[in-house]
Design a protein around this motif. Structure first.
Motif, PDB file in Angstrom:
ATOM      1  N   SER A 167       0.801  -1.224   0.000  1.00  0.00           N
ATOM      2  CA  SER A 167       0.000   0.000   0.000  1.00  0.00           C
ATOM      3  C   SER A 167       0.835   1.276   0.000  1.00  0.00           C
ATOM      4  N   ALA A 168       2.123   1.178   0.338  1.00  0.00           N
ATOM      5  CA  ALA A 168       2.965   2.376   0.344  1.00  0.00           C
ATOM      6  C   ALA A 168       4.432   1.981   0.389  1.00  0.00           C
ATOM      7  N   ILE A 169       5.272   2.786  -0.237  1.00  0.00           N
ATOM      8  CA  ILE A 169       6.716   2.625  -0.122  1.00  0.00           C
ATOM      9  C   ILE A 169       7.332   4.004   0.097  1.00  0.00           C
ATOM     10  N   THR A 170       8.486   4.025   0.753  1.00  0.00           N
ATOM     11  CA  THR A 170       9.232   5.265   0.954  1.00  0.00           C
ATOM     12  C   THR A 170      10.605   5.110   0.328  1.00  0.00           C
ATOM     13  N   VAL A 171      11.000   6.093  -0.471  1.00  0.00           N
ATOM     14  CA  VAL A 171      12.304   6.058  -1.117  1.00  0.00           C
ATOM     15  C   VAL A 171      13.163   7.192  -0.576  1.00  0.00           C
ATOM     16  N   GLU A 172      14.461   7.013  -0.709  1.00  0.00           N
ATOM     17  CA  GLU A 172      15.418   8.048  -0.320  1.00  0.00           C
ATOM     18  C   GLU A 172      16.155   8.503  -1.571  1.00  0.00           C
ATOM     19  N   TRP A 173      16.121   9.803  -1.821  1.00  0.00           N
ATOM     20  CA  TRP A 173      16.764  10.362  -3.011  1.00  0.00           C
ATOM     21  C   TRP A 173      17.769  11.437  -2.623  1.00  0.00           C
ATOM     22  N   GLN A 174      18.879  11.427  -3.327  1.00  0.00           N
ATOM     23  CA  GLN A 174      19.817  12.533  -3.239  1.00  0.00           C
ATOM     24  C   GLN A 174      19.502  13.478  -4.395  1.00  0.00           C
ATOM     25  N   ILE A 175      19.020  14.666  -4.077  1.00  0.00           N
ATOM     26  CA  ILE A 175      18.576  15.633  -5.069  1.00  0.00           C
ATOM     27  C   ILE A 175      19.694  16.627  -5.359  1.00  0.00           C
ATOM     28  N   LYS A 176      19.837  16.970  -6.637  1.00  0.00           N
ATOM     29  CA  LYS A 176      20.846  17.942  -7.030  1.00  0.00           C
ATOM     30  C   LYS A 176      20.651  19.257  -6.282  1.00  0.00           C
ATOM     31  N   ASP A 177      21.749  19.828  -5.825  1.00  0.00           N
ATOM     32  CA  ASP A 177      21.792  21.105  -5.091  1.00  0.00           C
ATOM     33  C   ASP A 177      21.257  20.986  -3.660  1.00  0.00           C
ATOM     34  N   GLU A 178      20.919  19.769  -3.225  1.00  0.00           N
ATOM     35  CA  GLU A 178      20.507  19.571  -1.838  1.00  0.00           C
ATOM     36  C   GLU A 178      21.625  18.849  -1.075  1.00  0.00           C
ATOM     37  N   THR A 179      21.968  19.350   0.088  1.00  0.00           N
ATOM     38  CA  THR A 179      23.085  18.763   0.837  1.00  0.00           C
ATOM     39  C   THR A 179      22.711  17.445   1.508  1.00  0.00           C
ATOM     40  N   GLN A 180      21.431  17.286   1.858  1.00  0.00           N
ATOM     41  CA  GLN A 180      20.974  16.073   2.513  1.00  0.00           C
ATOM     42  C   GLN A 180      19.962  15.341   1.634  1.00  0.00           C
ATOM     43  N   PRO A 181      19.958  14.006   1.663  1.00  0.00           N
ATOM     44  CA  PRO A 181      18.940  13.265   0.914  1.00  0.00           C
ATOM     45  C   PRO A 181      17.559  13.504   1.501  1.00  0.00           C
ATOM     46  N   ILE A 182      16.527  13.316   0.690  1.00  0.00           N
ATOM     47  CA  ILE A 182      15.156  13.479   1.175  1.00  0.00           C
ATOM     48  C   ILE A 182      14.402  12.164   1.005  1.00  0.00           C
ATOM     49  N   ASN A 183      13.390  11.988   1.819  1.00  0.00           N
ATOM     50  CA  ASN A 183      12.511  10.827   1.709  1.00  0.00           C
ATOM     51  C   ASN A 183      11.196  11.233   1.062  1.00  0.00           C
ATOM     52  N   VAL A 184      10.684  10.341   0.213  1.00  0.00           N
ATOM     53  CA  VAL A 184       9.405  10.557  -0.458  1.00  0.00           C
ATOM     54  C   VAL A 184       8.596   9.269  -0.353  1.00  0.00           C
ATOM     55  N   MET A 185       7.365   9.374   0.138  1.00  0.00           N
ATOM     56  CA  MET A 185       6.488   8.202   0.235  1.00  0.00           C
ATOM     57  C   MET A 185       5.472   8.226  -0.893  1.00  0.00           C
TER      58      MET A 185
END
Length: 237
Positions: free
Chosen positions: A181-199
């Motif tokens: 029913s849901a997954i959460t991914v971790e992405w390293q985004i350009k120009d961002e110093t820390q990775p972000i999580n997206v569900m």
């Protein structure tokens, strides 16, 4: 900080100049019964940001929690709620897609109400996210959590956490017992110093865990749209 959005893809939508507004039965004086719930969707700004149309919506629902009005000794067995909580929507005409910044309950309820009252003007596609295809597209991406529901056992839902949880035996086990029913991914985004999580949720919900300004959310969501509605593969960098 997390922000919740839902994608709704349309077969067609024709927004009246005055917006969508469901009919409301008038309250009968002295009965203490509220009028019928209403649903409203109207344009606030046609050229809001990068081709997005900004809309505002209200979706009322019946709350059956007993409560008293101020100074009234009698309890009301139900009441209408939600009229004081408008939420924002964003429609991109050339993409024929709308993003609603609200709860799943409001997203589903608003669609049902407008389909019922405006069948010739409001026709969204009714489908759920295909996680099998999504996981294939995310094969080079860090998956940090997975949620399963409809499990026939001692629990109704199970969450898995840890590195690459979509590739281990436990994932396969719960995927057979229940429904992803849901997954959460971790992405390293350009120009961002820390990775972000997206569900990602089965109702095309996207929860972004970041403190970005809102305009960056819209830009990012349009990129997410490519992932959810095309065959494009997404990498983490």
């Amino acid at each position: 900080m997390n922000k919740t959005y839902y994608f709704v893809e349309f077969e067609y939508i024709d927004i009246p100049p005055e917006g969508f507004h469901t009919n409301q039965q008038l309250t009968i004086k002295g009965t203490k019964f509220d009028a019928d719930p209403i649903t409203i969707l109207k344009v606030v700004e046609n050229d809001y940001y990068e081709g997005w149309i900004h809309l505002q919506a209200i979706h009322e629902t019946v709350d059956k929690t007993p409560r008293r009005m101020a100074g009234d000794p009698e309890y009301l067995h139900q009441s209408i709620v939600g009229g004081d909580r408008p939420f924002n929507c964003y429609y991109k005409k050339d993409e024929n897609i709308m993003i609603l910044n609200t709860s799943k309950k409001n997203v589903i309820g608003l669609q049902r109400a407008l389909i019922q009252h405006f069948p010739d003007r409001f026709k969204p596609y009714q489908h759920e996210l295909e996680f099998k295809k999504l996981l294939k597209k995310l094969s080079h991406t860090q998956i940090v959590s997975s949620w399963f529901n409809n499990i026939q056992g001692k629990v109704n839902a199970v969450g898995l956490y840890g590195r690459r949880v979509n590739f281990d035996e436990i994932f396969d086990h719960y995927n057979e017992l229940g429904r992803l029913s849901a997954i959460t991914v971790e992405w390293q985004i350009k120009d961002e110093t820390q990775p972000i999580n997206v569900m990602f949720t089965k109702n095309y919900g996207v929860i972004i865990y970041s403190d970005w300004p809102f305009e960056k959310d819209l830009y990012f969501l349009l990129e997410i749209k490519k992932l959810l509605f095309s065959d494009e593969l997404i990498k983490s960098s």
